[in-house]
Design an enzyme around this catalytic site. Structure first.
Site, PDB file in Angstrom:
ATOM      1  CG  HIS A 176      -0.324   0.232   2.080  1.00 21.52           C
ATOM      2  ND1 HIS A 176      -0.039  -0.402   3.207  1.00 21.52           N
ATOM      3  CD2 HIS A 176      -0.270   1.705   3.144  1.00 21.52           C
ATOM      4  CE1 HIS A 176       0.564  -0.162   4.548  1.00 21.52           C
ATOM      5  NE2 HIS A 176       0.274   0.966   4.360  1.00 21.52           N
ATOM      6  CG  ASP A 232       0.265  -3.931   2.768  1.00 24.71           C
ATOM      7  OD1 ASP A 232       0.830  -3.557   1.721  1.00 24.71           O
ATOM      8  OD2 ASP A 232      -0.451  -3.240   3.407  1.00 24.71           O
ATOM      9  CB  SER A 279       3.538   2.010   6.496  1.00 23.53           C
ATOM     10  OG  SER A 279       1.856   2.310   6.665  1.00 23.53           O
TER      11      SER A 279
END
Length: 211
Positions: A83, A113, A188
Site C-alpha cells: 500500500h 501487503d 508503514s
C-alpha cells in the site's frame, strides 16, 4: 546483598544484557530507507474547456505518499508494504545518509501487503532475516522506520501477541505479530527486528482510535 543466591544474580545480569538495544540499532539503522511514491491523478476542469476548448481543462496533479522500507540485500533489494507504493508512477528511495535513488518495482503481493523494490547500487548495508515463527510473546523487539519523513528512528517494545487476524480477513492475514513498540504515520514498511538485529516483521497497520 552478598547473601543473594547465585542464580538470582545471573538472572538479573541476563535481563540487563537483553535490554541493551545498541548493537541491534547499529546493525539496522542504515538499512532502513524512506520510500516516496508519486502518482498522477487526471482532473478535468469543465470551465476551462468551456472558455479555451476541448482538452484544455485536463490536468495531471501529482499525489505524494510515503513510508518506510528495508534493504534486504547488498545489491539494493528493498521490501516495503504494497500500500506504500500502490499505483505509483514514480518511486524514490532515500537512504539514511540522504542519498536518493529512483526505484523499480520488482513485484507485489496485495493480499499480504508486501512489495519488492530495487535500486541500482551495491555494497549497501542490509538486514538479515530472522525466523518470525520463533519469536516469543514478551520478547523484546525494535521498530526501525522513518516516521513523519524523518531519518531512521528506533523505538522499543515487546511481542504482545502472535497470529493476529486483522479486520476478520481470516486465513490470509492471520499471521500478524502484534507489538507495543511505538509506530507513527510514515512507518508503514518499518523493520521489526529482534535484539540480534534480525528482521522478524514488516509493520503493516496501526490499530488505534485515531488511525
Amino acid at each position: 546483598p552478598s547473601s543473594l543466591p547465585t542464580y538470582f544474580s545471573t538472572a538479573v545480569e541476563d535481563a540487563i544484557e537483553n535490554t541493551d538495544f545498541t548493537a541491534a540499532a547499529e546493525k539496522t539503522l542504515n538499512a532502513v530507507v524512506h520510500v516516496k511514491n508519486t502518482s498522477f491523478k487526471t482532473v478535468r476542469d469543465p470551465f476551462a474547456e468551456l472558455f479555451y476548448g476541448q482538452g484544455s481543462g485536463i490536468k495531471k496533479l501529482p499525489q505524494i505518499g510515503s513510508g518506510s522500507g528495508v534493504i534486504i540485500s547488498s545489491d539494493g533489494y528493498i521490501v516495503t508494504n504494497n500500500h506504500v507504493i500502490a499505483n505509483a508512477n514514480e518511486i524514490e528511495i532515500t537512504l539514511n545518509n540522504r542519498k536518493v535513488y529512483k526505484a523499480e518495482m520488482i513485484g507485489a503481493d496485495p493480499n499480504n501487503d508486501i512489495a519488492l523494490l530495487k535500486i541500482d547500487e551495491s555494497e549497501l548495508p542490509y538486514i538479515t532475516f530472522g525466523n518470525s515463527d520463533n519469536t516469543k510473546i514478551g520478547e523484546w523487539v525494535l521498530a526501525v522506520g522513518n516516521p513523519y519523513n524523518l531519518t531512521s528512528t528506533v523505538t522499543a517494545g515487546i511481542i504482545s501477541a502472535k497470529g493476529r487476524d486483522l479486520q476478520g480477513n481470516g486465513g490470509i492475514t492471520d499471521s500478524f505479530l502484534q507489538t507495543d513498540a511505538a509506530v507513527n504515520p510514515g512507518t508503514s514498511g518499518v523493520a521489526l527486528v529482534n535484539t540480534r538485529g534480525e528482521l522478524v516483521g514488516i509493520n503493516t497497520a496501526i490499530s488505534s482510535r485515531t488511525g
